[in-house]
Design a protein around this motif. Structure first.
Motif, short mmCIF file in Angstrom:
data_model
loop_
_atom_site.label_atom_id
_atom_site.label_comp_id
_atom_site.label_asym_id
_atom_site.label_seq_id
_atom_site.Cartn_x
_atom_site.Cartn_y
_atom_site.Cartn_z
N MET A 237 12.01 7.67 3.01
CA MET A 237 11.24 8.52 2.89
C MET A 237 11.96 9.83 3.11
O MET A 237 12.51 10.72 2.98
N ALA A 238 13.22 9.26 3.80
CA ALA A 238 14.12 9.81 4.40
C ALA A 238 14.97 11.42 3.22
O ALA A 238 15.41 12.08 4.18
N HIS A 239 15.24 10.63 2.55
CA HIS A 239 15.44 11.60 1.01
C HIS A 239 15.15 12.45 1.23
O HIS A 239 15.66 13.34 -0.13
N TYR A 240 13.62 12.70 1.66
CA TYR A 240 13.06 14.02 0.48
C TYR A 240 12.63 14.82 2.04
O TYR A 240 11.82 15.73 1.22
N LEU A 241 13.12 14.93 3.18
CA LEU A 241 12.97 15.43 3.39
C LEU A 241 13.94 15.83 4.36
O LEU A 241 15.37 15.11 4.68
N LYS A 242 14.29 17.65 5.06
CA LYS A 242 15.25 17.96 5.53
C LYS A 242 14.95 17.46 7.05
O LYS A 242 14.06 16.97 7.75
N VAL A 354 -5.16 -2.58 5.78
CA VAL A 354 -6.56 -2.84 4.75
C VAL A 354 -6.87 -3.98 4.88
O VAL A 354 -6.31 -4.67 4.49
N PRO A 355 -7.93 -4.02 4.45
CA PRO A 355 -9.27 -5.46 4.86
C PRO A 355 -8.66 -5.92 3.72
O PRO A 355 -8.27 -4.98 2.59
N GLU A 356 -9.97 -7.38 3.10
CA GLU A 356 -9.28 -8.23 2.13
C GLU A 356 -10.41 -7.09 0.56
O GLU A 356 -11.93 -6.57 1.41
N ASN A 357 -10.43 -7.94 -0.09
CA ASN A 357 -11.33 -6.93 -1.21
C ASN A 357 -11.50 -6.30 -1.32
O ASN A 357 -12.98 -5.20 -1.28
N VAL A 358 -10.69 -5.11 -1.11
CA VAL A 358 -10.98 -3.88 -1.49
C VAL A 358 -9.52 -2.90 -2.16
O VAL A 358 -8.58 -3.53 -2.55
N THR A 359 -10.24 -2.09 -3.18
CA THR A 359 -9.44 -1.01 -4.02
C THR A 359 -8.70 0.18 -3.29
O THR A 359 -9.44 0.94 -2.56
N VAL A 360 -7.27 0.08 -3.12
CA VAL A 360 -7.06 1.32 -2.63
C VAL A 360 -5.92 2.07 -3.00
O VAL A 360 -4.96 1.35 -4.60
N ALA A 361 -5.01 3.20 -3.15
CA ALA A 361 -3.94 3.85 -3.23
C ALA A 361 -2.77 4.40 -2.46
O ALA A 361 -3.86 4.89 -1.58
N GLY A 362 -1.93 3.90 -2.81
CA GLY A 362 -1.21 5.17 -1.46
C GLY A 362 0.05 6.33 -3.13
O GLY A 362 -0.26 6.27 -3.51
N TRP A 363 -0.01 7.51 -2.34
CA TRP A 363 1.15 8.37 -2.87
C TRP A 363 2.00 9.07 -2.49
O TRP A 363 1.77 8.84 -0.77
N ALA A 364 3.75 8.75 -2.30
CA ALA A 364 4.07 9.22 -1.81
C ALA A 364 5.09 10.51 -2.97
O ALA A 364 4.80 10.13 -4.18
N PRO A 365 5.68 10.84 -2.28
CA PRO A 365 6.85 11.41 -3.07
C PRO A 365 7.75 10.94 -4.32
O PRO A 365 8.27 9.41 -3.80
N LYS A 366 7.24 11.16 -5.86
CA LYS A 366 8.48 10.48 -6.40
C LYS A 366 8.97 9.85 -6.39
O LYS A 366 10.43 10.77 -6.47
N GLY A 367 10.15 8.87 -6.44
CA GLY A 367 11.19 8.33 -6.14
C GLY A 367 10.86 7.46 -4.78
O GLY A 367 11.88 6.36 -4.71
N ALA A 368 10.06 7.63 -3.65
CA ALA A 368 9.35 7.03 -2.52
C ALA A 368 9.15 5.68 -3.24
O ALA A 368 7.83 5.70 -4.09
N ASN A 369 9.23 4.89 -2.37
CA ASN A 369 8.21 3.51 -3.06
C ASN A 369 7.10 3.07 -1.86
O ASN A 369 7.01 3.70 -0.64
N VAL A 370 6.16 2.94 -2.39
CA VAL A 370 4.42 2.03 -2.04
C VAL A 370 4.24 0.82 -1.71
O VAL A 370 4.62 0.54 -3.66
N LEU A 371 4.29 0.01 -1.45
CA LEU A 371 4.22 -1.50 -1.41
C LEU A 371 3.29 -2.24 -0.93
O LEU A 371 2.70 -1.19 -0.26
N LEU A 372 2.25 -3.53 -1.30
CA LEU A 372 1.76 -4.11 -0.55
C LEU A 372 2.42 -5.32 0.10
O LEU A 372 2.59 -5.93 -0.93
N ARG A 373 1.45 -5.21 1.00
CA ARG A 373 2.76 -6.88 1.84
C ARG A 373 1.57 -7.35 2.97
O ARG A 373 0.75 -6.66 2.80
N ARG A 374 2.28 -8.79 3.04
CA ARG A 374 1.35 -9.21 4.01
C ARG A 374 0.86 -8.81 5.04
O ARG A 374 2.75 -7.75 5.87
N ALA A 375 0.21 -8.75 6.06
CA ALA A 375 0.28 -7.48 7.28
C ALA A 375 1.11 -8.16 8.44
O ALA A 375 0.88 -9.36 8.24
N MET A 376 1.53 -7.49 9.07
CA MET A 376 2.46 -7.52 10.34
C MET A 376 1.30 -8.12 10.89
O MET A 376 1.90 -8.82 11.96
#
Length: 377
Positions: A237-242, A354-376
């Motif tokens: 995200m740091a590459h898209y903000l001043k 987020v809990p199991e068995n749900v459908t979700v969406a993440g939005w970020a500046p084009k070029g930044a990444n959104v991903l799903l991982r095992r909960a920390m």
């Protein structure tokens, strides 16, 4: 012999970023005026103009190094006989991962160090966090000989880290590597301060790409500790903000998790920089948010979300500020269906558990990444 040639022969380097000092071209790396160079020689501390302005005025000046330049510098590590101290940001773990790390460290052993541990809640046991980091690293093909946790900013556990570095380096140099903005130079400054008493020798900043060339510090036994330039990871995200906008999204203190009870087809906005949609699930669920404490979060209905964003972007929904919205990329959508409790991660911003068995969406500046991982947590 001209002073310029003399400098090239001596290869005077900026102690802030490592660039070779030159007085000829203000648009090139390492430029400093002759007058500043002479003062620096008298004081023993020579900074390029870029580092000087960054240190004293918090101004960032563009650099001409490319991603290939950074990788070429780091490729020198493969031929070194060294312990690799690989620094990651535990708050932005996925954004800290270096793709293909093994390609330029060769057979050198890797000590994985999680920085900014002070940002995570105390309820997260450090032993559990170390195990989580090791597992995620193994998934990425990285097999560290040890995992350490520190806070370079607060000096937490830096003494223990130094003890373990000396334990593992076994008559070798030490190379500190990582992507931009993980706190490498802050950590090096803590090490220098503990060994010499000098404060803030190396330039540090929340802006990506502060260290431009390797910076070498002599160790007691004739070996070297080397601060390498941060690999630029454009998905952060740091590459898209001043300046001031970046400060709002990067945590400075321990994160206070916030729980939002959401029904399906509800949306959360994170200022104007990111968005989370709970699209489908069988019931109302609690979603735990881990972002900078002062970042504005707004809840609305999914059906109204697009219009709401268009209407309030840069005003109610900030950052980015109104002055920066013209340069800010449009938001890009990533959809996921969870099979287990997971983290939806906005690289460089934070995550939502987020809990199991749900459908979700993440939005970020084009070029930044959104991903799903095992909960920390």
């Amino acid at each position: 012999m001209t002073e310029t040639n003399e400098m090239q022969n001596e290869e005077i380097r900026c102690i802030g970023c490592g660039a070779v000092i030159q007085t000829e071209n203000p648009d090139e790396l390492g430029y400093t005026p002759n007058s500043a160079l002479e003062k620096g020689k008298e004081s023993g501390e020579i900074y390029c103009q870029r580092c000087f302005r960054l240190r004293h005025y918090n101004e960032i000046m563009p650099v001409s190094l490319t991603d290939d330049d950074f990788l070429a510098l780091l490729n020198q590590i493969r031929d070194a006989n060294a312990l690799i101290v690989y620094l990651v940001d535990v708050f932005d773990f996925n954004g800290s991962l270096i793709p293909g790390l093994h390609r330029f460290v060769g057979d050198n052993p890797i000590m994985l160090v999680g920085n900014k541990a002070d940002l995570l809640p105390n309820s997260l046991r450090r032993s559990k966090l170390k195990d989580w980091i090791r597992q995620r690293s193994n998934e990425a093909g990285i097999r560290p000989i040890d995992v350490e946790l520190v806070s370079a900013k607060t000096n937490e556990s830096v003494d223990d880290l130094l003890t373990n570095i000396n334990k593992y380096r076994k008559d070798r140099d030490v190379y500190v590597v990582g992507v931009t903005n993980v706190g490498k130079s802050t950590l090096i400054n803590q090490i220098i301060r503990q060994n010499t008493g000098i404060q803030e020798l190396i330039t540090t900043s929340r802006f990506p790409g502060t260290t431009l060339d390797k910076i070498t510090i002599d160790l007691d036994d004739g070996h070297e500790l080397v601060d390498t330039p941060g690999i630029i990871h454009k998905e952060q995200m740091a590459h898209y903000l001043k300046g001031k906008d970046l400060k709002v999204v990067q945590p400075q203190k321990q994160i206070k998790p916030k729980v939002y009870q959401l029904n399906p087809e509800q949306t959360l906005f994170f200022g104007g920089v990111a968005r989370f949609d709970y699209i489908h699930g069988d019931k109302k669920h609690g979603f735990t948010v881990y972002v900078e404490n002062n970042l504005f979060i707004h809840r609305t209905k999914l059906e109204n979300a697009d219009n709401f964003y268009d209407k309030h972007f840069g005003e109610l929904l900030t950052p980015p500020s109104k002055e920066s919205i013209d340069d800010f990329p449009e938001l890009e959508r990533f959809e996921f269906k969870t099979e287990r409790k997971s983290d939806l991660v906005f690289e460089g911003l934070g995550w939502i558990t987020v809990p199991e068995n749900v459908t979700v969406a993440g939005w970020a500046p084009k070029g930044a990444n959104v991903l799903l991982r095992r909960a920390m947590i």
